[in-house]
Design an enzyme around this catalytic site. Structure first.
Site, PDB file in Angstrom:
ATOM      1  CG  ASP A 227     -10.619  -3.487   8.797  1.00  0.00           C
ATOM      2  OD1 ASP A 227      -9.801  -3.464   7.870  1.00  0.00           O
ATOM      3  OD2 ASP A 227     -11.278  -4.498   9.099  1.00  0.00           O
TER       4      ASP A 227
ATOM      5  CD1 TRP B 145     -18.310  -1.120   7.492  1.00  0.00           C
ATOM      6  CD2 TRP B 145     -16.108  -0.831   7.699  1.00  0.00           C
ATOM      7  NE1 TRP B 145     -18.105   0.108   8.087  1.00  0.00           N
ATOM      8  CE2 TRP B 145     -16.765   0.311   8.230  1.00  0.00           C
ATOM      9  CE3 TRP B 145     -14.716  -0.877   7.721  1.00  0.00           C
ATOM     10  CZ2 TRP B 145     -16.081   1.386   8.778  1.00  0.00           C
ATOM     11  CZ3 TRP B 145     -14.028   0.196   8.274  1.00  0.00           C
ATOM     12  CH2 TRP B 145     -14.712   1.323   8.791  1.00  0.00           C
TER      13      TRP B 145
ATOM     14  CE  LYS C  60      -6.520  -4.116   6.297  1.00  0.00           C
ATOM     15  NZ  LYS C  60      -6.329  -2.684   6.625  1.00  0.00           N
TER      16      LYS C  60
ATOM     17  CG  HIS D 219     -18.040  -5.309  -0.804  1.00  0.00           C
ATOM     18  ND1 HIS D 219     -19.274  -5.664  -0.288  1.00  0.00           N
ATOM     19  CD2 HIS D 219     -17.636  -4.232  -0.082  1.00  0.00           C
ATOM     20  CE1 HIS D 219     -19.597  -4.848   0.698  1.00  0.00           C
ATOM     21  NE2 HIS D 219     -18.616  -3.966   0.849  1.00  0.00           N
TER      22      HIS D 219
ATOM     23  CD  GLU E 145      -0.929  -3.131   7.243  1.00  0.00           C
ATOM     24  OE1 GLU E 145      -1.705  -2.401   6.591  1.00  0.00           O
ATOM     25  OE2 GLU E 145       0.261  -3.300   6.947  1.00  0.00           O
TER      26      GLU E 145
ATOM     27  CB  SER F 118      -9.139   4.810   5.576  1.00  0.00           C
ATOM     28  OG  SER F 118      -9.228   3.560   6.211  1.00  0.00           O
TER      29      SER F 118
ATOM     30  CD1 TRP G 208      -1.946  -2.343   0.972  1.00  0.00           C
ATOM     31  CD2 TRP G 208      -3.456  -0.686   1.061  1.00  0.00           C
ATOM     32  NE1 TRP G 208      -3.199  -2.913   0.871  1.00  0.00           N
ATOM     33  CE2 TRP G 208      -4.142  -1.920   0.931  1.00  0.00           C
ATOM     34  CE3 TRP G 208      -4.201   0.496   1.160  1.00  0.00           C
ATOM     35  CZ2 TRP G 208      -5.539  -1.993   0.879  1.00  0.00           C
ATOM     36  CZ3 TRP G 208      -5.589   0.422   1.103  1.00  0.00           C
ATOM     37  CH2 TRP G 208      -6.239  -0.809   0.957  1.00  0.00           C
TER      38      TRP G 208
ATOM     39  CG  ASP H 192     -14.016   1.671   0.205  1.00  0.00           C
ATOM     40  OD1 ASP H 192     -14.212   0.617  -0.406  1.00  0.00           O
ATOM     41  OD2 ASP H 192     -13.905   1.723   1.442  1.00  0.00           O
TER      42      ASP H 192
ATOM     43  CE1 TYR I  39      -8.242   4.546   0.142  1.00  0.00           C
ATOM     44  CE2 TYR I  39      -6.732   4.069   1.941  1.00  0.00           C
ATOM     45  CZ  TYR I  39      -8.013   4.340   1.493  1.00  0.00           C
ATOM     46  OH  TYR I  39      -9.055   4.406   2.386  1.00  0.00           O
TER      47      TYR I  39
ATOM     48  CB  SER J  66      -1.904   5.035   2.269  1.00  0.00           C
ATOM     49  OG  SER J  66      -2.210   3.694   1.975  1.00  0.00           O
TER      50      SER J  66
ATOM     51  NE  ARG K 274      -7.168   7.555   2.396  1.00  0.00           N
ATOM     52  CZ  ARG K 274      -5.929   7.394   2.858  1.00  0.00           C
ATOM     53  NH1 ARG K 274      -4.907   7.371   2.024  1.00  0.00           N
ATOM     54  NH2 ARG K 274      -5.699   7.271   4.153  1.00  0.00           N
ATOM     55  CG  ASP K 275     -12.968   6.248   4.479  1.00  0.00           C
ATOM     56  OD1 ASP K 275     -13.957   5.742   3.925  1.00  0.00           O
ATOM     57  OD2 ASP K 275     -12.580   5.919   5.603  1.00  0.00           O
TER      58      ASP K 275
END
Length: 381
Positions: A347, A313, A341, A214, A345, A128, A81, A169, A116, A83, A121-122
């Site tokens: 979530d 999730w 993933k 998903h 780590e 995140s 990743w 996402d 990412y 990020s 973001r998110d």
């Protein structure tokens, strides 16, 4: 049932010698070939090192069985990743390690990377949230200080292949969450940012997979055509002739590729596992002129009965490491099962008591993933 499930889901070193050519190198012009076929998926030593803590925890309890399983997990490929701008060096480390492995084995490596770092973001969940804000010139910083050096690094490593996941996402939020003001404001930034990444990463050794969330999020009948249209808009924005390989599903989620037990909360969906989701989305992608090719994250899979709805999730338990990465899949539109993933780590500070912030190591969780690991991890295909 369908409405409640949907609403919950929204919360969510040395160069390799030029000759002989490593086994698995693609012939010129083989643009439609599965980029994972005949190659070795990269094993990330930085993630493997974190699992040393997990192995020591088992050994401290004289649990040699799970300590040995941990060693097998450490030898399993996973994505790297990137990020934050400061994490661009992760690419350099991965390239050096992949070259070393490629030189040792003589087999072409395909390195999985996750790009990412979008501004804002998110936008719906916030666990995140990233370092860039569109209110503070984030899009320009994203392009010049993140995407451009990212692209330069992989373009220079022509002796390796790369499978790159684009912005987990993000576009899914634009399909379902525009009722959230932050997401609505972020929409043009997301589209332009991802389109720029696509246009910047047009190299023959780079294979791009846009995140498609998903089955529990975009797999509903009403969402499938909307998702395909959103993806098509972004690819078109990238410019004429700019290509992607396909899409990635289930990133950082817990859905099985082939569900052994169909959970009750999937009753009203044709996308009741990730294989069915890929098949459900395929005709809508093809209608939009997009490539219906997929990779599916199976780094973590929930055990049957672990969730009451798809919207759960965060640090779902019980769960285990899923099927080992492979191209041997029973679905013609799927290129490979992968571990995007890095299991272990967190979530976020949710799901389980004592869970640390997103991305931090959660060793108790890692131990559970090892204990419940899919048999193929221990007995690789």
């Amino acid at each position: 049932m369908r409405v409640s499930s949907l609403v919950a889901a929204l919360a969510t070193g040395g160069l390799v010698a030029a000759t002989p050519k490593p086994k698995g190198s693609s012939p010129p012009g083989a643009v439609d070939a599965n980029p994972f076929k005949g190659k070795t998926q990269f094993v990330n030593p930085a993630w493997a090192a974190k699992l040393e803590q997990t192995k020591k925890a088992f050994l401290a309890r004289n649990d040699t069985v799970n300590a040995a399983k941990t060693e097998k997990v450490q030898q399993t490929s996973s994505f790297v990743w990137v990020s934050r701008i400061a994490e661009l060096s992760n690419i350099d480390d991965a390239i050096a390690a992949a070259r070393k492995a490629q030189k040792k084995t003589g087999r072409r490596q395909i390195v999985g990377l996750v790009l990412y770092n979008l501004p804002d973001r998110d936008c719906s969940a916030g666990e995140s949230a990233g370092e860039l804000s569109s209110d503070k010139n984030g899009l320009e910083i994203y392009k010049t200080e993140f995407v451009k050096p990212f692209a330069d690094k992989v373009a220079a490593a022509k002796d390796l292949d790369f499978a790159i996941v684009l912005e987990p996402d993000s576009l899914a939020n634009l399909v379902t969450n525009l009722g959230i003001e932050f997401c609505a404001n972020a929409a043009p930034v997301y589209r332009e940012g991802i389109a720029y990444a696509i246009s910047s990463l047009q190299q023959p050794n780079v294979h791009l997979y846009i995140d498609a969330a998903h089955g529990g999020w975009l797999g509903w009948d009403d969402n499938l055509p909307l998702a395909a249209k959103e993806f098509a808009e972004v690819v078109k924005l990238a410019g004429e002739g700019k290509k992607i390989r396909g899409f990635v599903t289930n990133v950082s989620n817990y859905n099985p590729f082939h569900a052994v037990v169909r959970e009750n909360f999937t009753e009203w969906s044709n996308s009741w596992d990730e294989s069915h989701y890929a098949s459900s989305l395929t005709p809508f992608l093809e209608k939009e002129g997009l490539p219906a090719r997929f990779i599916v994250d199976q780094g973590r899979v929930a055990l049957p009965g672990a969730r009451k709805e798809w919207g759960e999730w965060c640090n779902v338990a019980p769960a285990g490491f899923g099927p080992a990465p492979t191209t041997r899949v029973n679905n013609t539109v799927v290129d490979a099962l992968v571990w995007v993933k890095p299991g272990g780590e967190s979530d976020g500070e949710c799901g389980l008591a004592g869970a640390p912030k997103a991305g931090q190591w959660f060793d108790e969780y890692a131990q559970m993933l090892v204990e419940n690991a899919h048999p193929s991890v221990v007995h690789k295909w």
